[in-house]
Design an enzyme around this catalytic site. Structure first.
Site, PDB file in Angstrom:
ATOM      1  N   ASP A 191      91.105 -69.461 -25.819  1.00  0.00           N
ATOM      2  CA  ASP A 191      90.452 -68.698 -24.968  1.00  0.00           C
ATOM      3  C   ASP A 191      89.456 -67.604 -25.957  1.00  0.00           C
ATOM      4  O   ASP A 191      89.685 -66.544 -26.048  1.00  0.00           O
ATOM      5  CB  ASP A 191      91.494 -67.626 -24.273  1.00  0.00           C
ATOM      6  CG  ASP A 191      90.665 -66.559 -23.128  1.00  0.00           C
ATOM      7  OD1 ASP A 191      89.734 -66.959 -22.812  1.00  0.00           O
ATOM      8  OD2 ASP A 191      91.447 -65.605 -22.860  1.00  0.00           O
TER       9      ASP A 191
ATOM     10  N   ASP B  19      86.495 -66.517 -25.344  1.00  0.00           N
ATOM     11  CA  ASP B  19      85.802 -65.625 -24.833  1.00  0.00           C
ATOM     12  C   ASP B  19      86.767 -64.349 -24.084  1.00  0.00           C
ATOM     13  O   ASP B  19      86.200 -63.343 -23.677  1.00  0.00           O
ATOM     14  CB  ASP B  19      84.975 -66.068 -23.672  1.00  0.00           C
ATOM     15  CG  ASP B  19      85.680 -66.973 -22.713  1.00  0.00           C
ATOM     16  OD1 ASP B  19      86.884 -67.123 -22.577  1.00  0.00           O
ATOM     17  OD2 ASP B  19      84.848 -67.507 -21.851  1.00  0.00           O
TER      18      ASP B  19
ATOM     19  N   GLU C 147      99.752 -70.090 -15.721  1.00  0.00           N
ATOM     20  CA  GLU C 147      99.873 -71.433 -15.461  1.00  0.00           C
ATOM     21  C   GLU C 147     100.175 -72.012 -16.966  1.00  0.00           C
ATOM     22  O   GLU C 147     100.636 -73.106 -16.869  1.00  0.00           O
ATOM     23  CB  GLU C 147      98.395 -71.929 -14.732  1.00  0.00           C
ATOM     24  CG  GLU C 147      98.459 -71.519 -13.555  1.00  0.00           C
ATOM     25  CD  GLU C 147      96.897 -72.099 -12.985  1.00  0.00           C
ATOM     26  OE1 GLU C 147      96.996 -72.666 -11.868  1.00  0.00           O
ATOM     27  OE2 GLU C 147      96.012 -71.659 -13.510  1.00  0.00           O
TER      28      GLU C 147
ATOM     29  N   ARG D 242      91.069 -66.886 -18.929  1.00  0.00           N
ATOM     30  CA  ARG D 242      90.875 -68.326 -18.199  1.00  0.00           C
ATOM     31  C   ARG D 242      90.530 -69.186 -19.205  1.00  0.00           C
ATOM     32  O   ARG D 242      89.694 -69.060 -19.940  1.00  0.00           O
ATOM     33  CB  ARG D 242      89.977 -67.966 -17.070  1.00  0.00           C
ATOM     34  CG  ARG D 242      90.333 -66.953 -15.971  1.00  0.00           C
ATOM     35  CD  ARG D 242      89.201 -66.613 -15.022  1.00  0.00           C
ATOM     36  NE  ARG D 242      88.672 -67.653 -14.513  1.00  0.00           N
ATOM     37  CZ  ARG D 242      89.394 -68.136 -13.247  1.00  0.00           C
ATOM     38  NH1 ARG D 242      90.215 -67.268 -12.477  1.00  0.00           N
ATOM     39  NH2 ARG D 242      88.584 -69.012 -12.366  1.00  0.00           N
TER      40      ARG D 242
ATOM     41  N   CYS E 256      90.470 -74.201 -13.581  1.00  0.00           N
ATOM     42  CA  CYS E 256      90.822 -73.363 -14.613  1.00  0.00           C
ATOM     43  C   CYS E 256      92.122 -73.175 -14.892  1.00  0.00           C
ATOM     44  O   CYS E 256      93.049 -72.977 -13.971  1.00  0.00           O
ATOM     45  CB  CYS E 256      89.938 -72.039 -14.628  1.00  0.00           C
ATOM     46  SG  CYS E 256      90.347 -70.778 -13.315  1.00  0.00           S
TER      47      CYS E 256
ATOM     48  N   ASP F  67      60.781-110.699 -42.069  1.00  0.00           N
ATOM     49  CA  ASP F  67      62.011-110.714 -42.787  1.00  0.00           C
ATOM     50  C   ASP F  67      62.644-109.750 -42.718  1.00  0.00           C
ATOM     51  O   ASP F  67      62.839-108.795 -43.868  1.00  0.00           O
ATOM     52  CB  ASP F  67      61.825-111.434 -44.236  1.00  0.00           C
ATOM     53  CG  ASP F  67      63.358-111.791 -44.808  1.00  0.00           C
ATOM     54  OD1 ASP F  67      64.139-111.984 -44.165  1.00  0.00           O
ATOM     55  OD2 ASP F  67      63.158-112.150 -45.839  1.00  0.00           O
TER      56      ASP F  67
ATOM     57  N   THR G 186      69.496-121.918 -44.589  1.00  0.00           N
ATOM     58  CA  THR G 186      69.172-121.071 -45.561  1.00  0.00           C
ATOM     59  C   THR G 186      69.891-121.168 -46.823  1.00  0.00           C
ATOM     60  O   THR G 186      70.548-122.011 -47.085  1.00  0.00           O
ATOM     61  CB  THR G 186      69.367-119.534 -44.822  1.00  0.00           C
ATOM     62  OG1 THR G 186      68.942-118.574 -45.882  1.00  0.00           O
ATOM     63  CG2 THR G 186      71.006-119.383 -44.659  1.00  0.00           C
TER      64      THR G 186
ATOM     65  N   LYS H  89      71.254-119.554 -38.276  1.00  0.00           N
ATOM     66  CA  LYS H  89      71.169-119.818 -39.680  1.00  0.00           C
ATOM     67  C   LYS H  89      72.475-120.375 -40.362  1.00  0.00           C
ATOM     68  O   LYS H  89      73.432-119.454 -40.209  1.00  0.00           O
ATOM     69  CB  LYS H  89      70.755-118.302 -40.328  1.00  0.00           C
ATOM     70  CG  LYS H  89      69.131-118.165 -39.876  1.00  0.00           C
ATOM     71  CD  LYS H  89      68.843-116.831 -40.851  1.00  0.00           C
ATOM     72  CE  LYS H  89      68.859-116.856 -42.241  1.00  0.00           C
ATOM     73  NZ  LYS H  89      68.054-115.705 -42.649  1.00  0.00           N
TER      74      LYS H  89
ATOM     75  N   PHE I 108      64.156-120.619 -50.909  1.00  0.00           N
ATOM     76  CA  PHE I 108      64.128-119.249 -51.546  1.00  0.00           C
ATOM     77  C   PHE I 108      63.238-119.175 -52.680  1.00  0.00           C
ATOM     78  O   PHE I 108      63.773-119.344 -53.547  1.00  0.00           O
ATOM     79  CB  PHE I 108      65.574-118.752 -51.451  1.00  0.00           C
ATOM     80  CG  PHE I 108      66.364-118.124 -50.470  1.00  0.00           C
ATOM     81  CD1 PHE I 108      65.876-118.498 -48.971  1.00  0.00           C
ATOM     82  CD2 PHE I 108      67.128-117.055 -50.328  1.00  0.00           C
ATOM     83  CE1 PHE I 108      66.802-118.123 -48.015  1.00  0.00           C
ATOM     84  CE2 PHE I 108      67.883-116.525 -49.293  1.00  0.00           C
ATOM     85  CZ  PHE I 108      67.605-117.194 -48.095  1.00  0.00           C
TER      86      PHE I 108
ATOM     87  N   ASP J  40      92.262 -75.588  -9.336  1.00  0.00           N
ATOM     88  CA  ASP J  40      91.187 -74.903  -9.167  1.00  0.00           C
ATOM     89  C   ASP J  40      90.046 -74.928 -10.303  1.00  0.00           C
ATOM     90  O   ASP J  40      89.023 -74.135 -10.379  1.00  0.00           O
ATOM     91  CB  ASP J  40      91.307 -73.256  -9.093  1.00  0.00           C
ATOM     92  CG  ASP J  40      92.054 -72.353  -9.949  1.00  0.00           C
ATOM     93  OD1 ASP J  40      92.328 -73.047 -11.137  1.00  0.00           O
ATOM     94  OD2 ASP J  40      91.948 -71.206  -9.984  1.00  0.00           O
TER      95      ASP J  40
ATOM     96  N   GLU K 273      72.460-115.219 -37.950  1.00  0.00           N
ATOM     97  CA  GLU K 273      73.233-116.109 -39.313  1.00  0.00           C
ATOM     98  C   GLU K 273      74.825-116.179 -39.089  1.00  0.00           C
ATOM     99  O   GLU K 273      75.451-115.210 -38.393  1.00  0.00           O
ATOM    100  CB  GLU K 273      73.139-115.307 -40.620  1.00  0.00           C
ATOM    101  CG  GLU K 273      73.625-116.299 -41.718  1.00  0.00           C
ATOM    102  CD  GLU K 273      72.938-115.785 -43.012  1.00  0.00           C
ATOM    103  OE1 GLU K 273      73.231-116.579 -44.089  1.00  0.00           O
ATOM    104  OE2 GLU K 273      71.721-115.212 -42.799  1.00  0.00           O
TER     105      GLU K 273
END
Length: 392
Positions: A365, A367, A353, A371, A348, A17, A159, A135, A181, A346, A99
């Site tokens: 960006d 880092d 761009e 790019r 990136c 159950d 049930t 059920k 039950f 390309d 059920e």
């Protein structure tokens, strides 16, 4: 000497159950049964999040990309029940009970339609209807739905059964199985009488199931009796020999840990004396139910509880759907932004761009190499989404 669980399994079909797959694997029952409350509990376990997501995504495909979230969630309720059922059937050799939405308990036609849909989902997955029990709550409407379904070869588990009256109607309808039950009957009597303990042999739930079992076997009914909703192992011990018993993992473990001889209490080949054969029509059924305060109150309470569990699960599914589709929509948007700005293709984006502002380019960006790779765009723009999801 074998433990009580092993001895019980030799005389009664043991059913798990629970909706928890790991618990089912642990106890290796023949069958398993679930209900909205058990599915709701299983849905909280991180291990099963993948099954929930799979169901939501499948539901979106069925309903369509432009359908409202409410429609997807409603479809997902069926998908989730069947998804858990399919996983359970990978583990158990027998049947799983799935059920019907408890909110349909007083609608025969809607119950039949829903049951056919659930069986259809199983059959689409290559699972035969002989391995599934639908059920349905043991209202008169539910019993009549089951009678119709059984004629179509869709087997039913009735049930929320609390009375001899419900059991008689189910047997006359030719249903495959009933789930009286035990524990919830005990709960009602303890509250009503103020008595805090009943020995197993005096337990009102045990007495009810024993009476039903002997009546069925005396009069040759094929409907199986599966005692359910146990509060302690003493109730289980008193019903040893019943056709089936569906037992929670906690009580299964207690039976496995306990030693001693288990005596058969119920015997299909030699049933104890029983009541005379009874036939019920709709007015007779309702009159007897109205006169049985315990059965009427517990049936209403049980349906209400299952409905609440469904509504809670719906709310959680809606939240998860928003997360999944928000992330998917965002990923698509981020990809579109990247392709729009990657002028030379390309892979990136340079500052020259970039069509947006320098401030946004600098923020993305991270880092500082001048790019932007796709992950820079997704990561930078994803921060607000992540914060939003966490806040929700």
């Amino acid at each position: 000497m074998a433990n009580l669980l092993d001895q019980l399994a030799a005389m009664t079909v043991v059913v798990a159950d629970t909706g928890e797959l790991e618990a089912i694997k642990q106890f290796t029952p023949r069958d398993a049964t679930t209900n909205p409350s058990l599915i709701l509990a299983a849905a909280q376990i991180p291990l099963y999040q993948g099954l929930i997501d799979e169901s939501l995504q499948a539901s979106r495909q069925v309903i369509g990309p432009d359908a409202p979230a409410e429609a997807v969630v409603l479809e997902a309720l069926d998908e989730i029940c069947v998804t858990f059922g399919k996983e359970i059937l990978r583990i158990v050799p027998g049947r799983v009970s799935t059920e019907v939405d408890a909110r349909l308990s007083f609608d025969t036609a809607a119950t039949v339609t829903k049951a056919r849909k659930l069986i259809g989902l199983y059959e689409e997955a290559g699972i035969g209807r002989e391995r599934v029990l639908i059920k349905i709550a043991s209202t008169w409407d539910g019993i009549k739905a089951a009678e119709e379904l059984e004629k179509e070869g869709i087997h039913c588990n009735l049930t929320l059964l609390f009375s001899f009256t419900q059991a008689v109607a189910c047997a006359e309808a030719g249903v495959t199985l009933i789930s009286p039950f035990v524990g919830r009957i005990l709960d009602w009597y303890k509250q009503d009488t103020g008595r805090d303990h009943y020995p197993g042999s005096e337990d009102p739930g045990v007495i009810s199931v024993t009476s039903i079992f002997n009546y069925y076997k005396t009069h040759g009914y094929k409907t199986e009796v599966m005692g359910a909703s146990f509060r302690n192992i003493e109730e289980i011990i008193e019903l040893a020999g019943c056709d089936l018993l569906t037992i929670s993992p906690k009580l299964l473990d207690q039976l496995r840990q306990r030693q001693g001889e288990l005596v058969r209490k119920l015997d299909a080949e030699a049933p104890a004396a029983s009541e005379a054969l009874l036939h019920l029509d709709h007015p007779g059924f309702e009159a007897r139910m109205a006169a049985d305060r315990m059965a009427s109150e517990k049936l209403e309470e049980g349906i209400s509880g299952f409905c609440k569990a469904i509504e809670t699960l719906e709310a959680q599914l809606a939240h998860r759907l928003a997360e999944l589709e928000g992330e998917a929509a965002f990923a698509h948007a981020a990809q579109e932004i990247f392709l729009l700005n990657d002028m030379d293709g390309d892979g990136c984006i340079t500052r020259e761009e970039w069509l947006g502002s320098d401030a946004v380019f600098d923020a993305l960006d991270t880092d500082h190499d001048g790019r932007l790779a796709p992950e820079d765009v997704r990561g930078g723009l994803g921060a607000p989404l992540a914060l939003s999801a966490a806040a929700g």
